[in-house]
Design an enzyme around this catalytic site. Structure first.
Site, mmCIF file in Angstrom:
data_model
loop_
_atom_site.group_PDB
_atom_site.id
_atom_site.type_symbol
_atom_site.label_atom_id
_atom_site.label_comp_id
_atom_site.label_asym_id
_atom_site.label_seq_id
_atom_site.Cartn_x
_atom_site.Cartn_y
_atom_site.Cartn_z
ATOM 1 N N GLY A 27 0.826 -1.204 0.000
ATOM 2 C CA GLY A 27 0.000 0.000 0.000
ATOM 3 C C GLY A 27 0.854 1.244 0.000
ATOM 4 O O GLY A 27 2.051 1.199 0.312
ATOM 5 N N THR A 41 0.424 9.346 1.135
ATOM 6 C CA THR A 41 1.144 10.586 0.844
ATOM 7 C C THR A 41 2.541 10.601 1.446
ATOM 8 O O THR A 41 3.499 11.044 0.815
ATOM 9 C CB THR A 41 0.359 11.795 1.389
ATOM 10 O OG1 THR A 41 -0.967 11.767 0.848
ATOM 11 C CG2 THR A 41 1.033 13.098 1.000
ATOM 12 N N ALA A 48 3.989 7.764 3.246
ATOM 13 C CA ALA A 48 4.579 6.457 3.524
ATOM 14 C C ALA A 48 4.088 5.411 2.533
ATOM 15 O O ALA A 48 3.057 5.578 1.880
ATOM 16 C CB ALA A 48 4.243 6.024 4.949
ATOM 17 N N LYS A 49 4.855 4.339 2.430
ATOM 18 C CA LYS A 49 4.426 3.174 1.665
ATOM 19 C C LYS A 49 4.766 1.932 2.479
ATOM 20 O O LYS A 49 5.684 1.942 3.295
ATOM 21 C CB LYS A 49 5.099 3.130 0.297
ATOM 22 C CG LYS A 49 6.615 3.199 0.316
ATOM 23 C CD LYS A 49 7.163 3.299 -1.090
ATOM 24 C CE LYS A 49 8.681 3.448 -1.083
ATOM 25 N NZ LYS A 49 9.244 3.543 -2.438
ATOM 26 N N LYS A 54 -12.472 2.852 13.225
ATOM 27 C CA LYS A 54 -13.332 2.658 12.058
ATOM 28 C C LYS A 54 -12.868 1.391 11.349
ATOM 29 O O LYS A 54 -11.734 0.924 11.561
ATOM 30 C CB LYS A 54 -13.239 3.863 11.123
ATOM 31 C CG LYS A 54 -11.815 4.190 10.661
ATOM 32 C CD LYS A 54 -11.781 5.455 9.828
ATOM 33 C CE LYS A 54 -10.338 5.791 9.408
ATOM 34 N NZ LYS A 54 -10.277 7.014 8.592
ATOM 35 N N ASP A 78 -3.226 1.886 13.318
ATOM 36 C CA ASP A 78 -3.274 3.336 13.100
ATOM 37 C C ASP A 78 -3.624 4.139 14.342
ATOM 38 O O ASP A 78 -4.760 4.586 14.524
ATOM 39 C CB ASP A 78 -4.243 3.684 11.962
ATOM 40 C CG ASP A 78 -3.705 3.233 10.611
ATOM 41 O OD1 ASP A 78 -2.499 3.375 10.374
ATOM 42 O OD2 ASP A 78 -4.497 2.715 9.806
#
Length: 483
Positions: free
Chosen positions: A19, A22, A24-25, A136, A152
């Site tokens: 994934g 903006t 990080a990957k 969420k 997260d």
């Protein structure tokens, strides 16, 4: 630029891209020594510096040093070079819970299992003084066994982030899942706001859509503020009653996590898990968070802080959870006053805390012994009903000016220990205690000065409905490496 097949720090072979955001990957990777699959989040240090996200990353590191739970994504280590920060995390194969529910509503038993695991993780976080604030389905992952993992913690907050009124004042989260009191911006209890979000998640799992949705964002906020939603006809009476109590727009009357877990709907199908034995775990060297952003040398060196003999160890979350009830949801229903250990946070230095403990030991005529890493043991001089009373205290450093202290009985009679705690030890600790963990009480003093370790998050606007958060997510840091 990192490419598939390249080796990081002579330790991890980088694999496919999982994934990208903006800042990080995330790549799949393999530990060259053990062969274990991991996920590595690669953060561009220059971009983070430009947008001023250093404080958020430092805060998240500080938060995640407190959290280690079977239903929370684990971070194994943090590494850094001059241009990049690498977070080596648990590889969670199943993807987001959002992907599953986007295909339609879940069966009640399946939704209940995920909700039980979510509540277990959130309750544990709250017991550590951590509020997630952005719960969420997109932040809930599933592993190969279909078990839930909370991820997260970019918007998370520690208890000491509260203002003098004892409330949080930062507006954050995703609009459809945010509690009414967060939108009102008048200060809110982060734990109660998390409970509301858990209720919205449960509704979504059972219904397949959001309880509060409107093309007009302000109209959606109005509905949230009044708790205005309808139940689908397939919702059972039990779950309707529970959700009505969870999504109560008044935080003062909203149901607590303890009562949620005691509800007949939540307890249904709860499987008694085997007791997980305590496993000795070597505590890694402390992480110098500032060194991650200041690694500018060109030689491979470890960015670690040197630990003095009397300095407390960084919080070993494994040691705490191994004897907490967090591994087993059913164990969380035990009476808290039956526990043989207590914890408190303090904004005093480690040396001040140790000095206070020595004074208490002298006053109670207890012999005191010291171990490296902030572990102290006090022993009585006379035999009690069940032998000599032994009390252990361990000091965990969250930041240099903020500590978590655990006090527990190691030997002797439990009643004798509780009497000593109530009449002598707790009153004597009053002037160094910030708050006793697990006790609801208003603090009358200013929060501890944590410098840049745990800054106040700046007030920010809520993102637009459906907008994905693109904040880098961190977890338990172990050490850093600079090129």
């Amino acid at each position: 630029m990192e490419k598939k097949g390249c080796v990081l720090m002579q330790r991890y072979e980088l694999g496919r891209l999982l994934g990208q955001g903006t800042f990080a990957k995330v790549h799949h990777a393999r530990n060259l020594k053990t062969g274990m699959s991991v996920a590595i989040k690669i953060i561009d240090k220059e971009r983070v510096l430009k947008v001023g996200m250093i404080d958020q990353i430092k805060r998240e590191i500080s938060v995640m040093r407190l959290i280690r739970h079977p239903n929370v994504v684990e971070l194994y280590e943090v590494m850094a070079t001059k241009t990049k920060i690498y977070f080596v995390m648990e590889y969670v194969k199943g993807g987001e819970l959002f992907n599953k529910v986007s295909k339609g509503k879940l069966k009640e038993d399946v939704a209940r299992k995920y909700f039980q695991q979510l509540i277990s993780a959130v309750d544990y976080c709250h017991s550590r003084g951590v509020c997630h604030r952005d719960l969420k389905p997109e932040n809930l992952l599933l592993d190969e066994n279909e078990d839930l993992k909370v991820s997260d913690f970019g918007f998370s907050a520690l208890g000491e982030s509260k203002r003098q009124d004892g409330l949080l004042h930062t507006t954050c989260g995703t609009p459809a899942y945010v509690a009414p009191e967060v939108i009102n911006r008048k200060g809110y209890d982060g734990a109660k706001a998390d409970i509301w979000s858990c209720g919205v998640v449960l509704y979504v799992l059972l219904a397949g859509y959001l309880p509060f949705h409107d093309s007009n964002l302000m109209e959606m906020y109005r509905k949230i503020g009044k708790g205005e939603f309808k139940f689908p006809n397939w919702f059972s009476p039990e779950v309707r009653r529970l959700l009505s109590k969870i999504m109560d727009p008044n935080p003062n009357t909203r149901i607590s996590i303890a009562k949620i877990m005691q509800s007949s709907w939540c307890r249904k199908g709860l499987v008694q898990k085997p007791v997980i034995a305590e496993v000795p775990m070597k505590e890694p060297a402390p992480l110098d968070v500032d060194a991650i952003f200041g690694a500018n040398e060109d030689s491979n060196s470890s960015v670690e802080s040197k630990q003095e003999l009397s300095k407390p160890s960084n919080l070993n979350a494994f040691d705490i959870i191994s004897y907490s009830a967090g591994f087993d949801l059913s164990g969380l229903f035990e009476q808290t006053d039956q526990k043989k250990e207590v914890r408190f946070t303090s904004n005093k230095t480690a040396s001040t805390i140790i000095s206070k403990l020595e004074d208490i030991a002298k006053r109670l005529k207890l012999k005191i012994k010291k171990w490296d890493g902030g572990l102290l043991k006090m022993e009585g001089s006379t035999e009690g009903r069940k032998g000599v009373l032994g009390i252990e205290t361990e000091i965990f450093e969250i930041t240099p000016s903020f500590h978590l202290v655990e006090v527990k009985k190691s030997s002797g009679d439990t009643l004798e220990y509780r009497k000593a705690m109530k009449k002598d030890i707790r009153p004597a600790l009053k002037d160094i205690v910030w708050t006793w963990q697990g006790e609801e009480q208003q603090q009358q003093e200013e929060p501890p000065e944590l410098g840049q370790q745990l800054p106040q998050q700046q007030e920010q606007e809520l993102p637009q409905l459906g907008q994905q958060e693109q904040q880098p997510s961190l977890a338990i840091p172990v050490h850093a490496v600079a090129p």
